[in-house]
Design a protein around this motif. Structure first.
Motif, PDB file in Angstrom:
ATOM      1  N   LEU A  21       0.830  -1.206   0.000  1.00 52.01           N
ATOM      2  CA  LEU A  21       0.000   0.000   0.000  1.00 52.01           C
ATOM      3  C   LEU A  21       0.865   1.257   0.000  1.00 52.01           C
ATOM      4  N   ILE A  78      -8.898   0.557  -0.053  1.00 50.87           N
ATOM      5  CA  ILE A  78      -7.560   0.730  -0.624  1.00 50.87           C
ATOM      6  C   ILE A  78      -7.332   2.188  -1.020  1.00 50.87           C
ATOM      7  N   ASP A  81      -6.900   4.416   2.062  1.00 47.12           N
ATOM      8  CA  ASP A  81      -5.614   4.170   2.719  1.00 47.12           C
ATOM      9  C   ASP A  81      -4.472   4.834   1.945  1.00 47.12           C
ATOM     10  N   VAL A  82      -4.474   4.668   0.633  1.00 49.94           N
ATOM     11  CA  VAL A  82      -3.417   5.267  -0.192  1.00 49.94           C
ATOM     12  C   VAL A  82      -3.460   6.791  -0.090  1.00 49.94           C
TER      13      VAL A  82
END
Length: 238
Positions: A21, A78, A81-82
């Motif tokens: 990530l 995702i 989070d990124v």
């Protein structure tokens, strides 16, 4: 969410997945959510899995990263989070039936990761809701607000409960219920489902204890029925 996949027996190294990530975040060519969305959905190729939506792999973050396919919820997890690794505001928006990505808290714009990173205004987001529930379904503007972390994780686990209930995989169903029980706010229906899952794998004593807790929380006929369930399960231990 990475720990869910590990608990369900996929054996992924959580630290290594966190590194993946971070690598995605480091490769984003900009400092706004537009850059994150373009990198993940256009350059990297993340997309919604329309052919096998209910494949449990779509709810396992490491497998979503491997396959670059997922469901709205895991794609949103995702992306958020990124973005946060780049100090870019982003939130998971838990709209019933179709999770979106918000551009902050509260969000002003939304992204549909399942549709390849399509940007939406409030009317567009509401149209997504109508596409799932029908155009006459009542809509609450709060559906477009950021979802608390605990509710995001609970929703991921609820998805897996449905998948493993349908597939008949009792072992994994019990494991998912064990994770769900660790999140505060477990409802009566979910406790009953967990008791049924434990019963299906022969863990009668644990299931009976859950029904005992239902006796304490319910009243009248419902409490009596829960007590009868507990007694029946303990009879299997004799």
């Amino acid at each position: 969410a990475l720990a869910v996949a590990s608990h369900l027996g996929h054996g992924h190294d959580v630290d290594a997945e966190l590194g993946r990530l971070q690598d995605l975040a480091d490769a984003v060519p900009g400092d706004d959510l537009e850059a994150v969305v373009h990198h993940l959905f256009a350059t990297t190729g993340l997309r919604g899995d329309r052919l096998s939506y209910y494949d449990p792999a779509n709810s396992m973050l490491p497998l979503v990263l491997d396959r670059r396919r997922g469901i709205p919820l895991t794609l949103a997890i995702i992306a958020v989070d990124v973005a946060r690794r780049r100090q870019i505001p982003a939130t998971v928006v838990g709209m019933p039936g179709h999770v979106l990505i918000g551009d902050g808290d509260p969000p002003d714009r939304w992204v549909d990761g399942f549709a390849g990173g399509e940007w939406l205004d409030a009317l567009g987001a509401r149209a997504r809701f109508a596409a799932v529930h029908g155009r006459h379904a009542p809509f609450d503007p709060r559906y477009l607000q950021a979802a608390p972390h605990a509710s995001v994780l609970a929703r991921l686990l609820t998805n897996l409960v449905g998948i493993f209930s349908s597939s008949g995989d009792a072992r994994l169903l019990v494991r998912v219920h064990e994770l769900r029980a660790a999140i505060p706010g477990l409802g009566e229906r979910e406790r009953s489902q967990r008791a049924a899952a434990l019963t299906s794998v022969g863990r009668f004593s644990e299931a009976a204890e859950l029904w005992d807790s239902e006796v304490a929380s319910r009243g009248g006929d419902e409490a009596e029925a829960a007590g009868a369930q507990a007694r029946q399960l303990r009879a299997n231990l004799n």
